[in-house]
Design a protein around this motif. Structure first.
Motif, PDB file in Angstrom:
ATOM      1  N   PRO A 236       0.976  -1.365  -0.076  1.00 53.71           N
ATOM      2  CA  PRO A 236      -0.127  -0.251   0.074  1.00 53.71           C
ATOM      3  C   PRO A 236       1.110   1.064   0.246  1.00 53.71           C
ATOM      4  O   PRO A 236       0.728   2.204  -0.658  1.00 53.71           O
ATOM      5  CB  PRO A 236      -0.637  -0.122   1.422  1.00 53.71           C
ATOM      6  CG  PRO A 236      -0.395  -1.280   2.135  1.00 53.71           C
ATOM      7  CD  PRO A 236       0.359  -2.581   1.205  1.00 53.71           C
ATOM      8  N   ASN A 253       0.070   9.337  -6.060  1.00 54.48           N
ATOM      9  CA  ASN A 253      -0.144   8.062  -6.281  1.00 54.48           C
ATOM     10  C   ASN A 253       0.762   7.284  -7.369  1.00 54.48           C
ATOM     11  O   ASN A 253       0.058   8.186  -8.816  1.00 54.48           O
ATOM     12  CB  ASN A 253      -1.807   7.750  -6.310  1.00 54.48           C
ATOM     13  CG  ASN A 253      -1.725   6.634  -6.287  1.00 54.48           C
ATOM     14  OD1 ASN A 253      -0.884   5.235  -6.343  1.00 54.48           O
ATOM     15  ND2 ASN A 253      -3.115   5.919  -7.097  1.00 54.48           N
ATOM     16  N   GLU A 255       1.097   4.451  -8.685  1.00 57.22           N
ATOM     17  CA  GLU A 255       0.139   3.348  -8.843  1.00 57.22           C
ATOM     18  C   GLU A 255       0.200   2.475 -10.513  1.00 57.22           C
ATOM     19  O   GLU A 255       1.051   1.298 -10.889  1.00 57.22           O
ATOM     20  CB  GLU A 255      -0.979   2.618  -8.086  1.00 57.22           C
ATOM     21  CG  GLU A 255      -1.422   1.216  -9.023  1.00 57.22           C
ATOM     22  CD  GLU A 255      -2.758   1.233  -8.076  1.00 57.22           C
ATOM     23  OE1 GLU A 255      -2.982   1.747  -6.490  1.00 57.22           O
ATOM     24  OE2 GLU A 255      -3.605   1.306  -9.275  1.00 57.22           O
ATOM     25  N   ASP A 272      -1.583  -7.249  -6.250  1.00 57.21           N
ATOM     26  CA  ASP A 272      -1.308  -5.857  -5.512  1.00 57.21           C
ATOM     27  C   ASP A 272      -1.585  -6.519  -4.004  1.00 57.21           C
ATOM     28  O   ASP A 272      -2.651  -6.898  -3.600  1.00 57.21           O
ATOM     29  CB  ASP A 272      -2.695  -4.723  -5.465  1.00 57.21           C
ATOM     30  CG  ASP A 272      -2.631  -3.225  -5.196  1.00 57.21           C
ATOM     31  OD1 ASP A 272      -1.433  -3.534  -4.264  1.00 57.21           O
ATOM     32  OD2 ASP A 272      -2.714  -2.517  -5.602  1.00 57.21           O
ATOM     33  N   ASN A 274      -2.358  -5.066  -1.791  1.00 57.48           N
ATOM     34  CA  ASN A 274      -3.643  -4.042  -1.343  1.00 57.48           C
ATOM     35  C   ASN A 274      -4.869  -5.150  -1.083  1.00 57.48           C
ATOM     36  O   ASN A 274      -5.639  -5.487  -0.275  1.00 57.48           O
ATOM     37  CB  ASN A 274      -4.175  -2.867  -2.048  1.00 57.48           C
ATOM     38  CG  ASN A 274      -3.698  -1.725  -1.446  1.00 57.48           C
ATOM     39  OD1 ASN A 274      -3.042  -1.742  -1.051  1.00 57.48           O
ATOM     40  ND2 ASN A 274      -3.924  -0.824  -2.716  1.00 57.48           N
ATOM     41  N   TYR A 416      -8.675  -3.661  -4.859  1.00 61.41           N
ATOM     42  CA  TYR A 416      -8.855  -3.455  -4.097  1.00 61.41           C
ATOM     43  C   TYR A 416      -9.830  -2.685  -2.987  1.00 61.41           C
ATOM     44  O   TYR A 416     -10.377  -1.501  -4.196  1.00 61.41           O
ATOM     45  CB  TYR A 416      -7.868  -3.156  -3.374  1.00 61.41           C
ATOM     46  CG  TYR A 416      -6.914  -2.004  -3.683  1.00 61.41           C
ATOM     47  CD1 TYR A 416      -6.819  -0.593  -3.341  1.00 61.41           C
ATOM     48  CD2 TYR A 416      -5.727  -1.884  -4.856  1.00 61.41           C
ATOM     49  CE1 TYR A 416      -6.529   0.282  -4.232  1.00 61.41           C
ATOM     50  CE2 TYR A 416      -6.173  -0.627  -5.642  1.00 61.41           C
ATOM     51  CZ  TYR A 416      -5.844   0.485  -5.145  1.00 61.41           C
ATOM     52  OH  TYR A 416      -5.357   1.511  -5.624  1.00 61.41           O
ATOM     53  N   VAL A 421      -5.871   0.144   1.019  1.00 62.38           N
ATOM     54  CA  VAL A 421      -4.704   0.613   1.020  1.00 62.38           C
ATOM     55  C   VAL A 421      -4.137   1.771   2.397  1.00 62.38           C
ATOM     56  O   VAL A 421      -3.520   1.799   2.662  1.00 62.38           O
ATOM     57  CB  VAL A 421      -5.029   2.332  -0.530  1.00 62.38           C
ATOM     58  CG1 VAL A 421      -5.970   3.017   0.294  1.00 62.38           C
ATOM     59  CG2 VAL A 421      -4.134   3.017  -0.874  1.00 62.38           C
ATOM     60  N   ILE A 535      -2.049   8.492   1.037  1.00 62.36           N
ATOM     61  CA  ILE A 535      -2.902   7.208   1.301  1.00 62.36           C
ATOM     62  C   ILE A 535      -4.453   7.523   1.205  1.00 62.36           C
ATOM     63  O   ILE A 535      -5.117   6.795   0.948  1.00 62.36           O
ATOM     64  CB  ILE A 535      -2.081   6.503   1.931  1.00 62.36           C
ATOM     65  CG1 ILE A 535      -1.088   5.961   1.323  1.00 62.36           C
ATOM     66  CG2 ILE A 535      -3.356   5.696   2.610  1.00 62.36           C
ATOM     67  CD1 ILE A 535      -0.550   5.520   2.655  1.00 62.36           C
ATOM     68  N   ASP A 539      -7.816   6.613  -0.662  1.00 63.74           N
ATOM     69  CA  ASP A 539      -9.206   5.857  -0.668  1.00 63.74           C
ATOM     70  C   ASP A 539     -10.031   6.253  -0.212  1.00 63.74           C
ATOM     71  O   ASP A 539     -11.595   5.707  -0.928  1.00 63.74           O
ATOM     72  CB  ASP A 539      -9.091   5.888   1.330  1.00 63.74           C
ATOM     73  CG  ASP A 539     -10.451   4.954   2.334  1.00 63.74           C
ATOM     74  OD1 ASP A 539     -11.423   4.188   1.787  1.00 63.74           O
ATOM     75  OD2 ASP A 539     -10.512   6.377   3.406  1.00 63.74           O
TER      76      ASP A 539
END
Ligand code: HC1
Ligand code: SF4
Length: 579
Positions: A236, A253, A255, A272, A274, A416, A421, A535, A539
């Motif tokens: 995460p 982020n 990702e 992931d 997550n 996820y 996360v 983070i 969410d």
């Protein structure tokens, strides 16, 4: 109070040092040992020299600015020829007994000593005494942290962080003068000491004396082996920190760019962590309810932080039954990749190798634990830290900032929830658990999913959750740093603790502040706020924010695990720790 720095008037308060006043007014003075956000001013490196003239003095003096209080009427000069010459000499002396094989050093290009050498205009090192530095300790005993004292400049930052933040006190200053060395207490190899592998000492080391164990070649051996199927997972907290290594915005982020980078490297399956964090919530949440209903061992402790698990085993072995038996998301994902995923994708499990990218140095040790080996193979084969993965990309000529975005394409273990996360922040595991446990017990979703009492910087936060008439109210605690964890453990031991469920993360701020994350020069918590906010933003923007609503988790249970705490879960996702 009033004085001058480089001829400019400065205002300051009584207890400020020359260095602090200079900084506050935009005058740069180099330092190597001092670290303001660790409250550390040992005055050992002596590169922060300045010229001062006190109000009633006739003469100028050269002093270390970090230890000299600023005084009314004081005139400070930071760049006189004498100051520059003495700083240069000081850096030469530091280098004289410092291993000068910089090109092969893990910190090359990211070293505070190299920066200072540039700042003072060092063109040649006149002194180099291998007879001093070569007899210093090099300790490769730990799976997580490497100590090479031939590079140590004795700033004592590592001693301070291990003692004051973590309360572990594994590192001590031994000998005197030229022989001064930072040693492991009782001269033990690091892996036999009280060290719990958190890697916080690495984050503050200004040079390459402390480093994470390097497993980049191990990962490459797997990725570039055509006989193997490489599965990579990333944690995460990696996605909102990794961009720092590529000059991207703090907390961004990345990702989608990490997925592209992994595909470019030739990784076969990108998953992931997550996803596995959601899985852990299903298992750990159910485990908590089981313990509450059946008068099991309480408080239950979260188990996902391996530094914390090491700490309990080494310091409170009688309390290992309090640790949740649910394995960490890293381990759960490894176990699922070699069983469930292999089944779904029709892959030979013997050819699957799992590589994790983690913000944590202790995860390397976690993956090697005997509990997590199955049929002679580990569930997770190689663990790279965020810093190592960045180095790997740089070695392969990949600039993360310039890569296009990609989405996960594996349909089994990538989706996820927002709950997953936030595992990356202190308090996140608990918040995620509350979102699901509430639903499991009451059948209703929480009205407000963001449990703000559990968020923030305080070393301990508390909340109460009402689990209905049968179970009543359960008191929750969230703790970060092991110094605070020790306080909590002593309270529990003495019977003075009201808690039913406790989350502990060893590192300040949780995984986002992990010992494998990018380090900030001249700062301990440099980008913590942005990483953590990054983070929480992920969410906020997820449509699904509770682990039990993740459709891939629902399918995993329907098709394979059947139910939380079921037979397969016990076999693949639960463990017991040493006592
Ligand atoms: Fe963590 Fe975890 S949150 S331990 O802090 O439970 O390292 O990020 O991967 O395993 O998910 C770390 C982070 C990480 C695990 C998860
Ligand atoms: Fe101390 Fe953590 Fe460093 Fe070990 S890894 S020496 S516990 S700061």
């Amino acid at each position: 109070m009033i004085g001058t720095i480089n001829g400019k008037k400065v205002e300051f308060s009584k207890d400020q040092t020359v260095l602090e006043v200079a900084r506050a007014n935009g005058h740069f003075i180099p330092t190597l040992c001092e670290l303001a956000d660790l409250d550390h001013t040992p005055g050992t490196c002596r590169v922060c020299l300045v010229d001062i003239k006190r109000r009633n003095d006739v003469n100028h003096r050269i002093v270390t600015s970090c230890t000299t209080p600023m005084e009314e009427g004081m005139a400070v000069l930071t760049r006189t020829p004498k100051v520059r010459q003495m700083q240069r000499l000081q850096v030469e002396l530091l280098l004289a007994d410092h291993n000068q094989d910089c090109a092969s050093c893990v910190r090359h290009g990211n070293c505070e000593l190299q920066d200072v050498a540039q700042f003072v205009g060092l063109e040649q090192t006149r002194y180099n005494y291998p007879e001093f530095y070569e007899r210093r300790t090099r300790d490769y005993s730990s799976p997580s942290v490497v100590r090479d004292m031939s590079k140590c400049i004795r700033c004592f930052r590592c001693v301070k962080v291990c003692r004051e933040i973590q309360g572990i006190d594994a590192l001590v200053i031994t000998q005197k003068g030229l022989e001064t060395e930072i040693s492991v207490r009782d001269h033990l190899p690091l892996n036999e000491s009280d060290c719990i592998s958190c890697g916080q000492c690495i984050l503050v080391c200004p040079v390459g004396a402390l480093a994470g164990r390097n497993n980049i070649e191990d990962a490459m051996d797997l990725i570039y082996n055509p006989e193997l199927i490489t599965v990579v997972q990333f944690a995460p907290a990696v996605r909102t920190a990794m961009g720092e290594e590529f000059n991207m915005a703090k907390g961004e982020n990345v990702e989608a760019k990490m997925i592209t980078a992994l595909k470019r490297l030739g990784v076969d399956v990108v998953l992931d962590t997550n996803f596995a964090a959601d899985l852990v919530i299903m298992e750990e949440g159910s485990e908590l309810l089981h313990r509450l209903k059946n008068k099991g061992t309480l408080p239950m402790f979260t188990s996902c932080c391996p530094g914390w698990v090491n700490f309990v085993e080494k310091n409170y072995p009688e309390m290992t039954p309090n640790i949740s038996t649910t394995s960490s998301p890293q381990q759960c994902l490894g176990a699922m990749a070699k069983t469930y995923l292999a089944e779904k994708m029709d892959l030979d499990p013997d050819r699957i190798r799992v590589i994790s990218i983690m913000p944590c140095t202790a995860k390397k040790g976690e993956a090697q634990r005997p509990e997590f080996q199955r049929n002679g193979r580990p569930d997770v084969d190689v663990v790279l830290t965020t810093r190592e993965f960045s180095r790997l990309l740089k070695r392969e000529g990949l600039d993360l900032a310039k890569l296009e975005d990609s989405q996960f394409d594996n349909p089994w273990m990538t989706d996820y929830s927002g709950a997953a996360v936030i595992f990356g922040n202190t308090g996140g595991v608990m918040e995620a658990a509350v979102r699901t446990v509430h639903k499991l017990v009451t059948g209703n979703e929480l009205d407000a999913v963001e449990y703000t009492d559990l968020r923030g910087d305080a070393l301990r936060r508390e909340a109460t959750v009402d689990l209905g008439p049968a179970l009543g109210e359960v008191k929750l605690a969230v703790v970060h740093t092991l110094k605070e964890a020790r306080r909590l453990m002593d309270e529990i031991k003495s019977g003075n603790s009201p808690y039913g469920f406790v989350e502990v993360m060893a590192c300040p701020g949780g995984c986002q502040g992990g010992g494998g994350q990018p380090r900030s020069k001249h700062s301990y918590h440099g980008t913590a706020r942005e990483r953590s906010q990054g983070i929480y933003n992920i969410d906020k923007n997820r449509t699904i924010r509770q682990s039990h609503n993740n459709p891939m988790i629902k399918r995993l249970y329907a098709d394979f695990l059947k139910k939380p705490l079921g037979h397969k879960s016990h076999e693949l996702l639960h463990t017991t720790y040493r006592d």
